[in-house]
Design an enzyme around this catalytic site. Structure first.
Site, PDB file in Angstrom:
ATOM      1  N   ASP A   1       0.823  -1.214   0.000  1.00  0.00           N
ATOM      2  CA  ASP A   1       0.000   0.000   0.000  1.00  0.00           C
ATOM      3  C   ASP A   1       0.857   1.264   0.000  1.00  0.00           C
ATOM      4  OD1 ASP A   1      -2.289   1.497   0.057  1.00  0.00           O
ATOM      5  OD2 ASP A   1      -2.728   1.161   2.174  1.00  0.00           O
TER       6      ASP A   1
ATOM      7  N   ASN B   1     -10.645  -3.041  -6.674  1.00  0.00           N
ATOM      8  CA  ASN B   1      -9.850  -2.054  -7.420  1.00  0.00           C
ATOM      9  C   ASN B   1     -10.458  -1.687  -8.780  1.00  0.00           C
ATOM     10  OD1 ASN B   1      -6.566  -3.209  -6.237  1.00  0.00           O
ATOM     11  ND2 ASN B   1      -7.915  -1.621  -5.423  1.00  0.00           N
TER      12      ASN B   1
HETATM   13  C1  FPP Z   1      -1.972   0.133  -3.271  1.00  0.00           C
HETATM   14  O1  FPP Z   1      -1.517   1.455  -3.382  1.00  0.00           O
HETATM   15  C2  FPP Z   1      -1.420  -0.679  -4.319  1.00  0.00           C
HETATM   16  C3  FPP Z   1      -2.154  -1.292  -5.294  1.00  0.00           C
HETATM   17  C4  FPP Z   1      -3.609  -1.159  -5.397  1.00  0.00           C
HETATM   18  C5  FPP Z   1      -1.546  -2.101  -6.321  1.00  0.00           C
HETATM   19  C6  FPP Z   1      -0.237  -2.749  -5.988  1.00  0.00           C
HETATM   20  C7  FPP Z   1       0.490  -2.900  -7.261  1.00  0.00           C
HETATM   21  C8  FPP Z   1       1.835  -2.815  -7.419  1.00  0.00           C
HETATM   22  C9  FPP Z   1       2.789  -2.726  -6.327  1.00  0.00           C
HETATM   23  C10 FPP Z   1       2.406  -2.817  -8.765  1.00  0.00           C
HETATM   24  C11 FPP Z   1       1.873  -3.863  -9.646  1.00  0.00           C
HETATM   25  C12 FPP Z   1       2.354  -5.207  -9.306  1.00  0.00           C
HETATM   26  C13 FPP Z   1       1.722  -6.284  -9.791  1.00  0.00           C
HETATM   27  C14 FPP Z   1       2.292  -7.627  -9.587  1.00  0.00           C
HETATM   28  C15 FPP Z   1       0.467  -6.151 -10.519  1.00  0.00           C
HETATM   29  P1  FPP Z   1      -2.591   2.601  -3.551  1.00  0.00           P
HETATM   30  O2  FPP Z   1      -2.703   2.913  -4.987  1.00  0.00           O
HETATM   31  O3  FPP Z   1      -3.871   2.216  -2.898  1.00  0.00           O
HETATM   32  O4  FPP Z   1      -1.883   3.757  -2.785  1.00  0.00           O
HETATM   33  P2  FPP Z   1      -2.582   4.890  -1.939  1.00  0.00           P
HETATM   34  O5  FPP Z   1      -3.310   4.207  -0.808  1.00  0.00           O
HETATM   35  O6  FPP Z   1      -1.432   5.711  -1.462  1.00  0.00           O
HETATM   36  O7  FPP Z   1      -3.496   5.633  -2.863  1.00  0.00           O
END
Ligand code: FPP
Length: 253
Positions: A24, A72
């Site tokens: 996250d 998502n």
């Molecule tokens: C959460 O950060 C992260 C995700 C929803 C996706 C995680 C994906 C990756 C690390 C890269 C892709 C890797 C693969 C294997 C597909 P957020 O966007 O919710 O961050 P925030 O809470 O700060 O908005």
């Protein structure tokens, strides 16, 4: 996923055999730098690469990461498309190395709803690494804990209706074998980065006896040092699996 808590205790007393991570903070990491969220996700892939490399050196045998949740899809279409593309490019760039290094790739989550090119890449990654067992990388993609349990219940019910399973006893291990995580042991340690303290529908059944560690680091900044710190925290915990500490058993005699 069929180990009992006591079995988990004996195998995990040496360390965190199975670590699961809610990666996250990509969006906030990018926002703080005045960049679009997609840049944060791309930096998140580099953090994933560093973490996959470090995990086996820290005694981890299974690493499960939350790449895309069933919730998502509610993000802007451009961000959904970026996350789909990142899974594809990660597999395309790293599969040969993962295969060579003995890593078996597992993708868990709902296949329905994924585009054909993503389904093809998932199938390819799993098939190419099928014979590996040095390390297991399990990517939760289009995954939700409740959906996984509900779908397992449906498959179980179908097997009961077809006479392939019985309802005579409650068998947790048998039910666990219907989950998409059936191939993996239960997670010993679940890490969430970015300071948030929630499971967000991740491994709901499997988390029963996992230790939870929340770290303030944003996922794009994650790597060997942060993973090592989380495992050190895990090792300092007293895992009792609903029982009592062995010292307390001696003291009560
Ligand atoms: C959460 O950060 C992260 C995700 C929803 C996706 C995680 C994906 C990756 C690390 C890269 C892709 C890797 C693969 C294997 C597909 P957020 O966007 O919710 O961050 P925030 O809470 O700060 O908005």
């Amino acid at each position: 996923m069929s180990r009992t808590p006591a079995e988990s205790l004996s195998s995990s007393s040496h360390g965190a055999r199975h670590v699961a991570i809610i990666m996250d903070g990509n969006g906030r990491w990018a926002k703080r730098r005045g960049m679009p969220r997609t840049v944060g996700h791309r930096a998140g892939v580099n953090a994933l690469k560093r973490t996959v490399e470090a995990a086996p050196t820290l005694g981890v045998e299974w690493l499960t990461v939350f790449g895309f949740s069933t919730e998502n899809w509610s993000r802007p279409a451009s961000e959904v498309s970026e996350l789909m593309g990142l899974l594809k490019s990660y597999v395309q760039s790293d599969l040969a190395r993962l295969e060579r290094e003995g890593v078996r790739v597992h993708i868990i989550g709902r296949r329905h709803g994924l585009a054909q090119d993503i389904l093809d890449i998932i199938q390819h990654a799993e098939a190419r690494t099928r014979d590996n067992d040095r390390f297991h990388l399990q990517v939760a993609f289009n995954y939700g804990g409740r959906a996984d349990i509900a779908e397992a219940a449906l498959r179980y019910a179908r097997d009961v209706a077809a006479g392939r399973a019985s309802t005579d006893v409650t068998d947790e291990a048998l039910f666990g074998s219907y989950l998409s995580t059936a191939a993996s042991p239960p997670p010993d340690l679940i890490i969430r980065t970015s300071g948030e303290r929630r499971l967000s529908n991740f491994l709901l059944w499997e988390a029963a006896y996992a230790e939870l560690v929340f770290q303030d680091v944003m996922w794009p900044d994650y790597g060997p040092d942060a993973l090592s710190a989380a495992i050190a925290e895990f090792k300092s915990r007293d895992r009792r699996f609903g029982g009592v500490d062995s010292n307390d058993v001696l003291a009560s005699r």
